[in-house]
Design an enzyme around this catalytic site. Sequence first.
Site, PDB file in Angstrom:
ATOM      1  N   HIS A  44       0.957  -1.095   0.017  1.00  0.00           N
ATOM      2  CA  HIS A  44      -0.100  -0.021  -0.079  1.00  0.00           C
ATOM      3  C   HIS A  44       0.819   1.255  -0.065  1.00  0.00           C
ATOM      4  O   HIS A  44       0.486   2.216  -0.258  1.00  0.00           O
ATOM      5  CB  HIS A  44      -0.902  -0.043   1.180  1.00  0.00           C
ATOM      6  CG  HIS A  44      -0.178   0.309   2.536  1.00  0.00           C
ATOM      7  ND1 HIS A  44       0.407  -0.395   3.285  1.00  0.00           N
ATOM      8  CD2 HIS A  44      -0.194   1.655   3.109  1.00  0.00           C
ATOM      9  CE1 HIS A  44       0.997   0.135   4.345  1.00  0.00           C
ATOM     10  NE2 HIS A  44       0.588   1.376   4.272  1.00  0.00           N
TER      11      HIS A  44
HETATM   12  C1  UD1 Z   1      -2.038   6.136   5.300  1.00  0.00           C
HETATM   13  C2  UD1 Z   1      -0.513   6.864   5.829  1.00  0.00           C
HETATM   14  C3  UD1 Z   1       0.334   5.608   5.733  1.00  0.00           C
HETATM   15  C4  UD1 Z   1       0.150   4.593   6.480  1.00  0.00           C
HETATM   16  C5  UD1 Z   1      -1.390   3.862   5.785  1.00  0.00           C
HETATM   17  C6  UD1 Z   1      -1.912   2.800   6.593  1.00  0.00           C
HETATM   18  C7  UD1 Z   1      -0.145   8.942   5.573  1.00  0.00           C
HETATM   19  C8  UD1 Z   1       0.596  10.094   4.863  1.00  0.00           C
HETATM   20  N1  UD1 Z   1      -0.196   7.870   5.167  1.00  0.00           N
HETATM   21  O1  UD1 Z   1      -1.649   5.746   3.918  1.00  0.00           O
HETATM   22  O2  UD1 Z   1       1.623   6.036   6.479  1.00  0.00           O
HETATM   23  O3  UD1 Z   1       0.886   3.397   6.332  1.00  0.00           O
HETATM   24  O4  UD1 Z   1      -2.282   4.907   5.908  1.00  0.00           O
HETATM   25  O5  UD1 Z   1      -2.785   2.198   5.864  1.00  0.00           O
HETATM   26  O6  UD1 Z   1      -0.907   9.503   6.692  1.00  0.00           O
HETATM   27  N2  UD1 Z   1      -9.048   5.177   0.748  1.00  0.00           N
HETATM   28  C9  UD1 Z   1     -10.275   4.656   0.643  1.00  0.00           C
HETATM   29  N3  UD1 Z   1     -10.971   4.221   1.844  1.00  0.00           N
HETATM   30  C10 UD1 Z   1     -10.466   4.615   3.023  1.00  0.00           C
HETATM   31  C11 UD1 Z   1      -9.338   5.032   3.156  1.00  0.00           C
HETATM   32  C12 UD1 Z   1      -8.618   5.337   2.106  1.00  0.00           C
HETATM   33  O7  UD1 Z   1     -10.924   4.253  -0.234  1.00  0.00           O
HETATM   34  O8  UD1 Z   1     -11.018   4.220   4.025  1.00  0.00           O
HETATM   35  C13 UD1 Z   1      -8.363   5.417  -0.364  1.00  0.00           C
HETATM   36  C14 UD1 Z   1      -8.687   6.708  -0.939  1.00  0.00           C
HETATM   37  O9  UD1 Z   1      -8.668   6.808  -2.296  1.00  0.00           O
HETATM   38  C15 UD1 Z   1      -7.429   7.685  -0.569  1.00  0.00           C
HETATM   39  C16 UD1 Z   1      -6.274   6.478  -0.566  1.00  0.00           C
HETATM   40  O10 UD1 Z   1      -6.905   5.303  -0.278  1.00  0.00           O
HETATM   41  O11 UD1 Z   1      -7.064   8.736  -1.518  1.00  0.00           O
HETATM   42  C17 UD1 Z   1      -5.124   6.802   0.177  1.00  0.00           C
HETATM   43  O12 UD1 Z   1      -5.613   6.891   1.568  1.00  0.00           O
HETATM   44  P1  UD1 Z   1      -4.824   7.908   2.576  1.00  0.00           P
HETATM   45  O13 UD1 Z   1      -5.176   7.795   4.043  1.00  0.00           O
HETATM   46  O14 UD1 Z   1      -4.647   9.449   2.186  1.00  0.00           O
HETATM   47  O15 UD1 Z   1      -3.254   6.980   2.622  1.00  0.00           O
HETATM   48  P2  UD1 Z   1      -2.926   5.541   2.774  1.00  0.00           P
HETATM   49  O16 UD1 Z   1      -2.148   5.203   1.572  1.00  0.00           O
HETATM   50  O17 UD1 Z   1      -3.987   5.100   3.237  1.00  0.00           O
HETATM   51  N1  UDP Z   2      -3.974  -5.132   8.699  1.00  0.00           N
HETATM   52  C1  UDP Z   2      -5.338  -5.568   8.986  1.00  0.00           C
HETATM   53  N2  UDP Z   2      -5.964  -6.048   7.911  1.00  0.00           N
HETATM   54  C2  UDP Z   2      -5.599  -6.047   6.569  1.00  0.00           C
HETATM   55  C3  UDP Z   2      -3.888  -5.719   6.505  1.00  0.00           C
HETATM   56  C4  UDP Z   2      -3.337  -5.175   7.487  1.00  0.00           C
HETATM   57  O1  UDP Z   2      -5.973  -5.639  10.116  1.00  0.00           O
HETATM   58  O2  UDP Z   2      -6.115  -6.439   5.723  1.00  0.00           O
HETATM   59  C5  UDP Z   2      -3.339  -4.787   9.920  1.00  0.00           C
HETATM   60  C6  UDP Z   2      -2.011  -5.109  10.265  1.00  0.00           C
HETATM   61  O3  UDP Z   2      -2.245  -6.478  11.033  1.00  0.00           O
HETATM   62  C7  UDP Z   2      -1.101  -3.983  11.035  1.00  0.00           C
HETATM   63  C8  UDP Z   2      -1.898  -3.020  10.353  1.00  0.00           C
HETATM   64  O4  UDP Z   2      -3.137  -3.339   9.852  1.00  0.00           O
HETATM   65  O5  UDP Z   2      -1.436  -4.259  12.461  1.00  0.00           O
HETATM   66  C9  UDP Z   2      -0.871  -2.280   9.515  1.00  0.00           C
HETATM   67  O6  UDP Z   2      -1.799  -1.254   8.754  1.00  0.00           O
HETATM   68  P1  UDP Z   2      -1.098  -0.859   7.318  1.00  0.00           P
HETATM   69  O7  UDP Z   2      -0.311  -2.034   6.705  1.00  0.00           O
HETATM   70  O8  UDP Z   2      -2.159  -0.298   6.769  1.00  0.00           O
HETATM   71  O9  UDP Z   2      -0.131   0.305   7.680  1.00  0.00           O
HETATM   72  P2  UDP Z   2       1.584   0.474   8.060  1.00  0.00           P
HETATM   73  O10 UDP Z   2       1.541  -0.401   9.502  1.00  0.00           O
HETATM   74  O11 UDP Z   2       2.459   0.367   7.142  1.00  0.00           O
HETATM   75  O12 UDP Z   2       1.398   1.845   8.619  1.00  0.00           O
END
Ligand code: UD1
Ligand code: UDP
Length: 380
Positions: free
Chosen positions: A219
Amino acid sequence: MKRLLTVVGARPQIIKAAALSRVLRTAGYSDLQEILLHTGQHYDDNMSGVFFREMGIPEPDVQLDSGSGSHGTQTARMLSGIEQAIREHQADGVLVYGDTNSTLAAALAASKMHVPVFHVEAGLRSFDKRMPEEINRIACDHMSTLLFSPTLAGIHNLAREGFNVDYRGAYHINAPGVFHCGDVMLDNTLYYAEKAKRESTVLREYALNENEFVLATVHRDSNTDDPERLAAICSALAAIADSIRVVFPIHPRTKKCLEAIKTDERITRFLEHPKVKIIPPVSFLDITELERACAMVVTDSGGVQKEAFFLKKPCIILRPHTEWIEIVESGHAILADADTTRIMDGFAKLRSKTDFTWPELFGDGQAARFIADTIRSYFS
Ligand code: UD1
Ligand code: UDP
């Protein structure tokens, strides 16, 4: 009674906050009142709501609808909402997790209002400021009064940046306290692994056998938003699927990016591979069970790479570097970046390796209690 405003927003923060909320609800912490604010950074039920229900986290007291957007837009929406909540709830301290835009917004709002910031997952560095998370975590650490580092590497990083990590006096933003306390994510894995094994039906649902599949997640924006890197990762996963099933719980960002380039033949081969199973994001019990039962993890997630280690699974990290350097240096994970050959070589190497030792690098599963106690003594 002191009022502690906990700010969450993204999936991993909700999961981390569960560990501390669990402790704060036990007897003996009635002098600390937790007020929970959800920024709304993640909003799909399978990215947010499911964790509240499954991990018994109370409903947020404050729900912002910051939603998705550019970094500036998203962070600005959070900033004003958090500022208002700090004022209305008269918060005595603000507790933040990790390195997302929700973390940054909360630290910025609180520090400007002279409300102390307590940062869980302080000190971690990738040394790559092109990562939005690196900017967020550096800024947040330098606005914090109590810094909780899960690892010794984090303590060393903070010392290098000028923090007096041995200071034990009256803590203040200009004289912060730095603590090595272990990892709240280990607290969660230890707390939920048995329950996941008993109650999760994910293996049955997808007809998965123990040790006969690889768990993969992607991601990170540097991987999803660059079509060449995403295609290189998908090529490697398709090649791995030639020999073992690959289960891929897909992050919404990744889903959108794959959709945009699905006609690329490397993406098509991955999406249509009979041994690749793409599934929606799963709950914490289900991911924990997938991590426990898989043969190996391939991921760019910070949380998932560590949970692989907690559950004694080798891991290929789809990044050029990691903040969790200990698991690489100890030979339990391999950095393969988004390089097809390195990922496949790493897979072959870890498949044949047998001398894993799984040292205790992340504490003893009591990090949340230490953090709660330290915050309490700060207030007393
Ligand atoms: C964010 C964090 C990242 C973390 C990740 C965990 C920042 C800069 N990034 O990245 O550090 O590792 O969360 O998962 O804060 N979207 C949906 N539904 C949701 C949420 C997001 O469709 O419930 C889609 C949207 O298109 C959005 C994209 O995912 O634009 C990215 O979401 P965003 O929260 O901006 O960043 P992440 O890539 O999730
Ligand atoms: N996780 C989850 N379901 C999923 C993928 C990840 O519950 O389908 C959990 C995972 O076990 C961990 C956390 O989400 O505890 C990690 O989040 P993510 O990978 O989104 O972000 P990061 O840790 O890289 O910031």
